[in-house]
Design an enzyme around this catalytic site. Structure first.
Site, mmCIF file in Angstrom:
data_model
loop_
_atom_site.group_PDB
_atom_site.id
_atom_site.type_symbol
_atom_site.label_atom_id
_atom_site.label_comp_id
_atom_site.label_asym_id
_atom_site.label_seq_id
_atom_site.Cartn_x
_atom_site.Cartn_y
_atom_site.Cartn_z
ATOM 1 N N GLU A 4 9.634 16.521 14.643
ATOM 2 C CA GLU A 4 10.081 16.349 13.262
ATOM 3 C C GLU A 4 9.320 17.306 12.347
ATOM 4 O O GLU A 4 8.095 17.277 12.299
ATOM 5 C CB GLU A 4 9.835 14.908 12.809
ATOM 6 C CG GLU A 4 10.417 14.630 11.433
ATOM 7 C CD GLU A 4 10.091 13.233 10.927
ATOM 8 O OE1 GLU A 4 8.913 12.831 10.999
ATOM 9 O OE2 GLU A 4 11.011 12.548 10.464
ATOM 10 N N GLU A 46 9.805 1.673 10.474
ATOM 11 C CA GLU A 46 10.862 2.673 10.224
ATOM 12 C C GLU A 46 10.184 4.023 10.303
ATOM 13 O O GLU A 46 9.435 4.404 9.399
ATOM 14 C CB GLU A 46 11.468 2.471 8.833
ATOM 15 C CG GLU A 46 12.116 1.120 8.612
ATOM 16 C CD GLU A 46 13.392 0.939 9.390
ATOM 17 O OE1 GLU A 46 13.847 1.890 10.067
ATOM 18 O OE2 GLU A 46 13.938 -0.167 9.356
ATOM 19 N N CYS A 56 13.826 11.001 6.384
ATOM 20 C CA CYS A 56 13.728 10.557 7.779
ATOM 21 C C CYS A 56 15.033 10.779 8.517
ATOM 22 O O CYS A 56 15.055 11.061 9.700
ATOM 23 C CB CYS A 56 13.353 9.087 7.817
ATOM 24 S SG CYS A 56 14.512 8.048 6.929
ATOM 25 N N LYS A 115 0.885 -1.177 0.000
ATOM 26 C CA LYS A 115 0.000 0.000 0.000
ATOM 27 C C LYS A 115 0.917 1.221 0.000
ATOM 28 O O LYS A 115 1.381 1.660 1.042
ATOM 29 C CB LYS A 115 -0.895 -0.019 1.244
ATOM 30 C CG LYS A 115 -2.233 0.684 1.080
ATOM 31 C CD LYS A 115 -2.152 2.155 0.728
ATOM 32 C CE LYS A 115 -1.821 3.029 1.904
ATOM 33 N NZ LYS A 115 -1.609 4.451 1.501
HETATM 34 P P1 NAD Z 1 2.562 8.874 7.047
HETATM 35 O O1 NAD Z 1 2.849 8.186 8.319
HETATM 36 O O2 NAD Z 1 1.531 9.926 7.029
HETATM 37 O O3 NAD Z 1 2.100 7.807 5.929
HETATM 38 C C1 NAD Z 1 2.899 6.695 5.581
HETATM 39 C C2 NAD Z 1 2.011 5.616 4.982
HETATM 40 O O4 NAD Z 1 1.130 5.131 5.990
HETATM 41 C C3 NAD Z 1 1.121 6.092 3.835
HETATM 42 O O5 NAD Z 1 1.066 5.085 2.853
HETATM 43 C C4 NAD Z 1 -0.220 6.270 4.517
HETATM 44 O O6 NAD Z 1 -1.309 6.146 3.629
HETATM 45 C C5 NAD Z 1 -0.196 5.140 5.530
HETATM 46 N N1 NAD Z 1 -1.060 5.311 6.694
HETATM 47 C C6 NAD Z 1 -1.320 6.445 7.376
HETATM 48 N N2 NAD Z 1 -2.159 6.192 8.391
HETATM 49 C C7 NAD Z 1 -2.437 4.869 8.360
HETATM 50 C C8 NAD Z 1 -3.236 3.999 9.163
HETATM 51 N N3 NAD Z 1 -3.932 4.441 10.202
HETATM 52 N N4 NAD Z 1 -3.265 2.696 8.847
HETATM 53 C C9 NAD Z 1 -2.546 2.215 7.809
HETATM 54 N N5 NAD Z 1 -1.795 2.988 7.009
HETATM 55 C C10 NAD Z 1 -1.726 4.301 7.287
HETATM 56 O O7 NAD Z 1 3.960 9.395 6.528
HETATM 57 P P2 NAD Z 1 4.280 10.304 5.268
HETATM 58 O O8 NAD Z 1 3.812 11.702 5.561
HETATM 59 O O9 NAD Z 1 3.836 9.638 4.026
HETATM 60 O O10 NAD Z 1 5.887 10.264 5.286
HETATM 61 C C11 NAD Z 1 6.650 11.053 6.129
HETATM 62 C C12 NAD Z 1 7.078 10.312 7.371
HETATM 63 O O11 NAD Z 1 7.772 9.114 7.020
HETATM 64 C C13 NAD Z 1 8.060 11.100 8.200
HETATM 65 O O12 NAD Z 1 7.691 11.088 9.559
HETATM 66 C C14 NAD Z 1 9.382 10.377 8.024
HETATM 67 O O13 NAD Z 1 10.283 10.520 9.066
HETATM 68 C C15 NAD Z 1 8.953 8.974 7.836
HETATM 69 N N6 NAD Z 1 9.993 8.212 7.128
HETATM 70 C C16 NAD Z 1 10.768 7.317 7.835
HETATM 71 C C17 NAD Z 1 11.799 6.629 7.195
HETATM 72 C C18 NAD Z 1 12.671 5.644 7.955
HETATM 73 O O14 NAD Z 1 13.300 4.799 7.306
HETATM 74 N N7 NAD Z 1 12.760 5.698 9.271
HETATM 75 C C19 NAD Z 1 12.032 6.830 5.853
HETATM 76 C C20 NAD Z 1 11.227 7.747 5.166
HETATM 77 C C21 NAD Z 1 10.203 8.424 5.816
#
Ligand code: NAD
Length: 496
Positions: free
Chosen positions: A389, A256, A290, A181
């Site tokens: 963040e 992650e 991230c 997804k």
């Molecule tokens: P997000 O958490 O809003 O969304 C990530 C994914 O989760 C999306 O596909 C979203 O549709 C899904 N999602 C959201 N709520 C959900 C739920 N309740 N149930 C199931 N799926 C759900 O993150 P974003 O805004 O897309 O990305 C930015 C974030 O990602 C930042 O906080 C960043 O630090 C993190 N990130 C971490 C890493 C790492 O390796 N640690 C790498 C890249 C990004």
């Protein structure tokens, strides 16, 4: 009734077929540079997830995938890596159009993804189980490493294909089947990638993609009883909700999550080199990373000199069209993220931090979704701009006195994804790497990562590790088999 398509439309990819959403509904997907929709993606829900999980389950239990040897799985992964290399330009172009990162960076990331696939292609038949020495006579025990089953993969918008491949490659090498997804902001590249798996010869149902919103498509995937493991990359808040949902279903997780990583510069560092590391740490990908080094910890004695060097380096930075190879800083990927970054700039000002660079939006550029590279000095570690963040090009500069002070500030945070130390003193460098609580610590560099090395977070930055040899074990269950070497089954009422 399905509405007639105005733009290119991406369906799901289920059981080896492009599949329209059961509901007939779609979502626009925008180009952050133009600010307009360039395509539509399927708006998936529980019905689409159920179909994808059923296909993945069938493929994992009764299809040809279930009987392939690890070497055969490896050969398929190698083939898909070759296809990724051949189609890298196309995949990069779509991904770039969705998330607005610099075209040069996305191109390099997509080509590097093929190396991930090749690494796990090679690893597939090198994961050994064990014969266990035991304290029992007349029996021997050995372990079997069995694929966990259906893996749900949920990813964010900042590096969609890279972050998906970190999970996809080891999961497939382990023999699992997957339902991905991707982020609702950047799904198109994953749908096109899935078709390459079919072209490479992966049996139908091994790789499935369901697109849509987190609550509508992500949550049903996490909650589906036939999904055994969730590999998630995204924000800490969504990660926490997913962890809770997964716990109810007794699923294992790899999470992650976010970061607020310290870049720590001591007075004995090579300051010119450190400036480059600090800039790449926070302003690459407009800070939407991230592992961004979003807290700059500067030893007090070099504070003003280093900030002056930093401002000097940033003086002629070019913002603009991410497809133009001369552009150094592109747009923010989504409108909500742009609003969030701007709100943090206001928060920092209201907290009393002093803006010495940027601090403004650039409505004159493209869609206007631009934030100037921004530096705040006079930050203390208790401020929200130091603790939360931002996920944008905003650097918080915090002074420190000595090693103990630097360690205290670096660790005084709920995140623990990464950190860097800049010093010429080897003893100090090693002492700092021991004392900092973070999943990755760099010495005199920032951002080095590889498919060979484990990546993941301490504390609220996540659970589990990706990349490297051990990551494949996240997708394997251990089964212990006891075999009697003694034909005589012992009397059940006499313990031996
Ligand atoms: P997000 O958490 O809003 O969304 C990530 C994914 O989760 C999306 O596909 C979203 O549709 C899904 N999602 C959201 N709520 C959900 C739920 N309740 N149930 C199931 N799926 C759900 O993150 P974003 O805004 O897309 O990305 C930015 C974030 O990602 C930042 O906080 C960043 O630090 C993190 N990130 C971490 C890493 C790492 O390796 N640690 C790498 C890249 C990004």
């Amino acid at each position: 009734m399905d509405d007639p398509p105005r733009l290119p439309r991406y369906g799901h990819y289920i059981d080896g077929q492009p599949t329209p959403p059961a509901s007939g509904r779609h979502l626009p997907t925008d180009d952050p540079w133009t600010g307009t929709a360039w395509a539509e993606i399927a708006r998936g829900d529980g019905a689409d997830v159920a179909a994808a999980v059923a296909a993945a389950r069938r493929a994992g239990t009764s299809g040809p995938w279930a009987t392939l040897t690890p070497s055969e799985r490896g050969r398929l992964l190698w083939r898909v890596a070759d296809l990724v290399t051949a189609r890298a330009d196309r995949l990069a172009e779509i991904e770039q159009r969705d998330n607005g990162k610099l075209a040069t960076e996305v191109g390099a990331q997509v080509r590097y993804m093929a190396d991930y696939l090749r690494y796990y292609a090679g690893l597939a038949d090198k994961v050994h189980s064990a014969v266990i020495p035991t304290d029992k006579r007349g029996v021997f025990a050995y372990t079997r490493l069995v694929p966990k089953g259906v893996v749900g993969i949920i990813t964010p918008w900042n590096s969609p294909l890279t972050l998906t491949s970190w999970k996809l490659a080891p999961a497939l090498a382990a023999g699992c089947t997957v339902v991905v997804k991707p982020s609702e902001y950047s799904s198109a590249s994953m749908v096109e990638l899935a078709a390459l798996f079919g072209e490479a010869g992966f049996p139908d149902g091994v790789v499935n993609v369901v697109t849509g919103l987190g609550a509508e498509a992500g949550a049903p995937l996490v909650e589906h009883p036939d999904v055994a493991h969730i590999g998630f990359t995204g924000g800490t808040e969504a990660g926490r909700r997913i962890y809770e949902m997964a716990a109810r279903g007794m699923k294992t997780v790899t999470l992650e999550l976010g970061g607020k990583s310290p870049n720590i510069v001591f007075d004995d560092a090579d300051l010119e080199q450190a400036v480059k590391g600090v800039v790449s740490g926070i302003f690459a990908a407009s800070g939407q990373s991230c592992q961004a080094g979003s807290r700059l910890l500067l030893q007090r004695s070099i504070h003003d000199r280093f900030v002056a060097l930093l401002l000097d380096f940033m003086r002629d930075v070019r913002l603009g069209d991410p497809r133009d190879p001369r552009t150094q800083v592109g747009p923010i990927a989504t409108r909500p993220q742009f609003d969030k970054v701007m709100s943090y700039i206001e928060i920092a000002r209201a907290e009393g931090a002093r803006c010495v660079l940027g601090g403004r939006a650039r409505p004159d550029l493209g869609s206007g979704q631009f934030v100037e590279p921004t530096i705040f000095v006079g930050v203390n570690n208790a401020m929200r701009i130091a603790q939360e963040e931002v996920f944008g090009p905003v650097l918080a500069v915090i002074p420190f006195d000595d090693e103990d002070d630097a360690v205290r500030i670096a660790n005084d945070i709920r995140f623990g994804l990464a950190a860097a130390v800049w010093t010429r003193d080897l003893h100090r460098a090693l002492a700092m790497t021991e004392r900092i609580r973070a999943g990755t610590v760099w010495v005199n560099n920032y951002r080095a990562t590889s498919f060979t090395s484990p990546f993941g977070g301490f504390k609220d930055s996540g659970i589990g590790r990706e990349s490297g040899v051990d990551a494949i074990r996240e997708y394997l269950d251990i089964k212990c088999v006891w075999v009697s070497t003694d034909l005589d089954v012992p009397n059940p009422f006499v313990r031996r």
